[in-house]
Design an enzyme around this catalytic site. Structure first.
Site, PDB file in Angstrom:
ATOM      1  N   CYS A  13       0.868  -1.186   0.000  1.00  0.00           N
ATOM      2  CA  CYS A  13       0.000   0.000   0.000  1.00  0.00           C
ATOM      3  C   CYS A  13       0.902   1.232   0.000  1.00  0.00           C
ATOM      4  O   CYS A  13       2.082   1.144  -0.347  1.00  0.00           O
ATOM      5  CB  CYS A  13      -0.971  -0.024   1.179  1.00  0.00           C
ATOM      6  SG  CYS A  13      -0.189   0.044   2.802  1.00  0.00           S
ATOM      7  N   ASN A  16       2.327   1.572   4.297  1.00  0.00           N
ATOM      8  CA  ASN A  16       2.671   0.287   4.946  1.00  0.00           C
ATOM      9  C   ASN A  16       2.401   0.329   6.462  1.00  0.00           C
ATOM     10  O   ASN A  16       3.110  -0.297   7.253  1.00  0.00           O
ATOM     11  CB  ASN A  16       4.134  -0.098   4.653  1.00  0.00           C
ATOM     12  CG  ASN A  16       4.500  -1.536   5.027  1.00  0.00           C
ATOM     13  OD1 ASN A  16       5.647  -1.817   5.351  1.00  0.00           O
ATOM     14  ND2 ASN A  16       3.549  -2.451   5.019  1.00  0.00           N
ATOM     15  N   CYS A  18      -1.313   0.756   7.387  1.00  0.00           N
ATOM     16  CA  CYS A  18      -2.745   0.441   7.552  1.00  0.00           C
ATOM     17  C   CYS A  18      -3.143  -0.790   6.729  1.00  0.00           C
ATOM     18  O   CYS A  18      -3.331  -1.884   7.267  1.00  0.00           O
ATOM     19  CB  CYS A  18      -3.621   1.628   7.154  1.00  0.00           C
ATOM     20  SG  CYS A  18      -3.363   3.114   8.156  1.00  0.00           S
ATOM     21  N   ARG A  19      -3.264  -0.638   5.414  1.00  0.00           N
ATOM     22  CA  ARG A  19      -3.861  -1.699   4.599  1.00  0.00           C
ATOM     23  C   ARG A  19      -2.936  -2.893   4.394  1.00  0.00           C
ATOM     24  O   ARG A  19      -3.352  -4.044   4.609  1.00  0.00           O
ATOM     25  CB  ARG A  19      -4.285  -1.122   3.235  1.00  0.00           C
ATOM     26  CG  ARG A  19      -5.435  -0.144   3.342  1.00  0.00           C
ATOM     27  CD  ARG A  19      -5.602   0.656   2.063  1.00  0.00           C
ATOM     28  NE  ARG A  19      -4.469   1.547   1.827  1.00  0.00           N
ATOM     29  CZ  ARG A  19      -4.278   2.264   0.747  1.00  0.00           C
ATOM     30  NH1 ARG A  19      -5.154   2.185  -0.249  1.00  0.00           N
ATOM     31  NH2 ARG A  19      -3.225   3.066   0.629  1.00  0.00           N
ATOM     32  N   SER A  20      -1.686  -2.643   3.956  1.00  0.00           N
ATOM     33  CA  SER A  20      -0.846  -3.819   3.643  1.00  0.00           C
ATOM     34  C   SER A  20      -0.431  -4.623   4.882  1.00  0.00           C
ATOM     35  O   SER A  20      -0.403  -5.857   4.811  1.00  0.00           O
ATOM     36  CB  SER A  20       0.352  -3.459   2.756  1.00  0.00           C
ATOM     37  OG  SER A  20       1.197  -2.539   3.369  1.00  0.00           O
ATOM     38  N   ASP A 133      -7.912   3.942   1.047  1.00  0.00           N
ATOM     39  CA  ASP A 133      -6.987   4.398   2.080  1.00  0.00           C
ATOM     40  C   ASP A 133      -7.788   4.910   3.291  1.00  0.00           C
ATOM     41  O   ASP A 133      -8.542   5.874   3.161  1.00  0.00           O
ATOM     42  CB  ASP A 133      -6.147   5.526   1.466  1.00  0.00           C
ATOM     43  CG  ASP A 133      -5.089   6.033   2.407  1.00  0.00           C
ATOM     44  OD1 ASP A 133      -5.144   5.693   3.607  1.00  0.00           O
ATOM     45  OD2 ASP A 133      -4.209   6.765   1.937  1.00  0.00           O
TER      46      ASP A 133
END
Ligand code: 4NP
Length: 169
Positions: A13, A16, A18-20, A133
């Site tokens: 993401c 690096n 939150c999402r990934s 995001d």
């Protein structure tokens, strides 16, 4: 020289944090629950350098923990050129990540670079292609991210099991 594992997945993401890392921890749990940790290597990285070395965002960690996923050992790092040799799949969260990762990729790389939500049947039905995001938004954004990621990583694991695992075991 790093020996390439047979199957290796890098989630990417922007920050690096939150999402990934969420995708990393969720997929790692599913892989472990399926007894496949020894044949699937998992990591995560970002295209932006603001949070290098830092742990995941507290909101992501807490949301994931509620549902049994542990992000506590993860630390942010940048996508590196060697990632394109070391990972067979690079799964990104949104179309900006996709463009940024493609720009970093060496010409002759063999990694498959794809949107993570390609592997979510539900997202395809809903015409949703990106994990949004959540960083500048509210708490519900983190719920939504976790839902999307759980569905897509399960779909990805099913895909790997159907296409590779019997060959590898
Ligand atoms: P991520 O979220 O890409 O899911 O880790 C973000 C985290 C931090 C920032 C942007 C997105 N930031 O601008 O610092």
């Amino acid at each position: 020289m790093i020996k390439q594992k047979k199957l290796s997945v890098l989630f990417v993401c922007l920050g690096n944090i939150c999402r990934s890392p969420t995708a990393h921890a969720v997929f790692r749990k599913f892989v472990s629950d399926n007894g496949l940790s020894n044949i699937i290597n998992i990591d995560s990285a970002g295209t932006g350098d603001w949070h290098i070395g830092r742990p995941p965002d507290r909101r992501s960690s807490e949301k994931a923990k509620e549902f049994g996923y542990d992000l506590s050992d993860l630390r942010a790092r940048l996508v590196e050129t060697t990632d394109f040799e070391n990972f067979s799949y690079i799964l990104v969260m949104d179309s900006k990540n996709l463009a940024d990762v493609r720009k970093l990729a060496p010409k002759d790389h063999k990694a498959k670079i794809e949107l993570l939500l390609n592997y979510s049947a539900q997202s395809r039905l809903d015409n949703v292609y990106e994990v949004p995001d959540p960083y500048f938004g509210g708490e519900d954004g983190f719920d939504h991210v976790l839902d999307l990621i759980e569905d897509a990583t399960l779909g990805f694991l099913d895909y790997l099991k159907a296409n590779y695992i019997s060959e590898l075991e």
